[in-house]
Motif scaffolding. Structure first.
Motif, PDB file in Angstrom:
ATOM      1  N   ASP A   1      -7.042  -3.286  -1.285  1.00 16.16           N
ATOM      2  CA  ASP A   1      -5.624  -3.504  -1.524  1.00 16.16           C
ATOM      3  C   ASP A   1      -4.898  -2.162  -1.651  1.00 16.16           C
ATOM      4  O   ASP A   1      -5.512  -1.096  -1.582  1.00 16.16           O
ATOM      5  CB  ASP A   1      -5.402  -4.400  -2.751  1.00 16.16           C
ATOM      6  N   ILE A   2      -3.599  -2.228  -1.856  1.00 19.33           N
ATOM      7  CA  ILE A   2      -2.761  -1.033  -1.869  1.00 19.33           C
ATOM      8  C   ILE A   2      -3.126  -0.104  -3.030  1.00 19.33           C
ATOM      9  O   ILE A   2      -3.044   1.122  -2.906  1.00 19.33           O
ATOM     10  CB  ILE A   2      -1.263  -1.410  -1.893  1.00 19.33           C
ATOM     11  N   ASN A   3      -3.562  -0.652  -4.154  1.00 24.63           N
ATOM     12  CA  ASN A   3      -3.908   0.192  -5.310  1.00 24.63           C
ATOM     13  C   ASN A   3      -5.162   1.017  -5.055  1.00 24.63           C
ATOM     14  O   ASN A   3      -5.248   2.166  -5.505  1.00 24.63           O
ATOM     15  CB  ASN A   3      -4.065  -0.672  -6.561  1.00 24.63           C
ATOM     16  N   GLU A   4      -6.127   0.486  -4.349  1.00 21.48           N
ATOM     17  CA  GLU A   4      -7.309   1.264  -3.994  1.00 21.48           C
ATOM     18  C   GLU A   4      -6.937   2.394  -3.043  1.00 21.48           C
ATOM     19  O   GLU A   4      -7.435   3.515  -3.159  1.00 21.48           O
ATOM     20  CB  GLU A   4      -8.373   0.369  -3.376  1.00 21.48           C
ATOM     21  N   LEU A   5      -6.059   2.104  -2.098  1.00 23.44           N
ATOM     22  CA  LEU A   5      -5.602   3.128  -1.159  1.00 23.44           C
ATOM     23  C   LEU A   5      -4.857   4.235  -1.901  1.00 23.44           C
ATOM     24  O   LEU A   5      -5.055   5.423  -1.621  1.00 23.44           O
ATOM     25  CB  LEU A   5      -4.713   2.505  -0.083  1.00 23.44           C
ATOM     26  N   ARG A   6      -4.018   3.857  -2.844  1.00 23.52           N
ATOM     27  CA  ARG A   6      -3.292   4.862  -3.644  1.00 23.52           C
ATOM     28  C   ARG A   6      -4.265   5.728  -4.436  1.00 23.52           C
ATOM     29  O   ARG A   6      -4.066   6.944  -4.550  1.00 23.52           O
ATOM     30  CB  ARG A   6      -2.325   4.159  -4.590  1.00 23.52           C
ATOM     31  N   SER A   7      -5.296   5.112  -4.996  1.00 23.17           N
ATOM     32  CA  SER A   7      -6.293   5.876  -5.756  1.00 23.17           C
ATOM     33  C   SER A   7      -7.024   6.864  -4.863  1.00 23.17           C
ATOM     34  O   SER A   7      -7.236   8.025  -5.242  1.00 23.17           O
ATOM     35  CB  SER A   7      -7.302   4.932  -6.405  1.00 23.17           C
ATOM     36  N   ILE A   8      -7.401   6.436  -3.679  1.00 18.64           N
ATOM     37  CA  ILE A   8      -8.095   7.313  -2.737  1.00 18.64           C
ATOM     38  C   ILE A   8      -7.202   8.482  -2.329  1.00 18.64           C
ATOM     39  O   ILE A   8      -7.640   9.642  -2.302  1.00 18.64           O
ATOM     40  CB  ILE A   8      -8.584   6.515  -1.509  1.00 18.64           C
ATOM     41  N   VAL A   9      -5.946   8.196  -2.026  1.00 21.10           N
ATOM     42  CA  VAL A   9      -5.006   9.260  -1.629  1.00 21.10           C
ATOM     43  C   VAL A   9      -4.798  10.238  -2.780  1.00 21.10           C
ATOM     44  O   VAL A   9      -4.734  11.454  -2.570  1.00 21.10           O
ATOM     45  CB  VAL A   9      -3.672   8.650  -1.146  1.00 21.10           C
ATOM     46  N   THR A  10      -4.730   9.739  -4.006  1.00 27.11           N
ATOM     47  CA  THR A  10      -4.562  10.611  -5.170  1.00 27.11           C
ATOM     48  C   THR A  10      -5.760  11.534  -5.339  1.00 27.11           C
ATOM     49  O   THR A  10      -5.608  12.740  -5.570  1.00 27.11           O
ATOM     50  CB  THR A  10      -4.354   9.774  -6.443  1.00 27.11           C
ATOM     51  N   VAL A  11      -6.961  10.998  -5.219  1.00 27.35           N
ATOM     52  CA  VAL A  11      -8.179  11.808  -5.377  1.00 27.35           C
ATOM     53  C   VAL A  11      -8.274  12.849  -4.261  1.00 27.35           C
ATOM     54  O   VAL A  11      -8.592  14.020  -4.516  1.00 27.35           O
ATOM     55  CB  VAL A  11      -9.427  10.908  -5.423  1.00 27.35           C
TER      56      VAL A  11
END
Length: 65
Positions: A2-12
């Protein structure tokens, strides 16, 4: 995914990139002299322009005073 996992990956990935840039800029000693020389380039241009015009630079004025 979902979008939250993608945001977490981009942040890391962004944080890792930031840390890599900081390490490259401050951690590698062989770059230090190159960065110091690059930092002085604007002042070298001013000194060269003043020399062309026949004016004394501030450093030269201080030496003669």
């Amino acid at each position: 995914m979902d979008i939250n996992e993608l945001r977490s990956i981009v942040t890391v990935v962004s944080f890792a990139t930031f840390l890599g840039i900081v390490w490259w800029a401050y951690g590698v000693r062989k770059n230090r002299q190159r960065f110091e020389e690059a930092a002085q380039l604007p002042f070298a241009d001013i000194e060269a322009e003043m020399a062309e015009r026949g004016l004394a630079s501030r450093n030269e004025q201080r030496k003669t005073s």
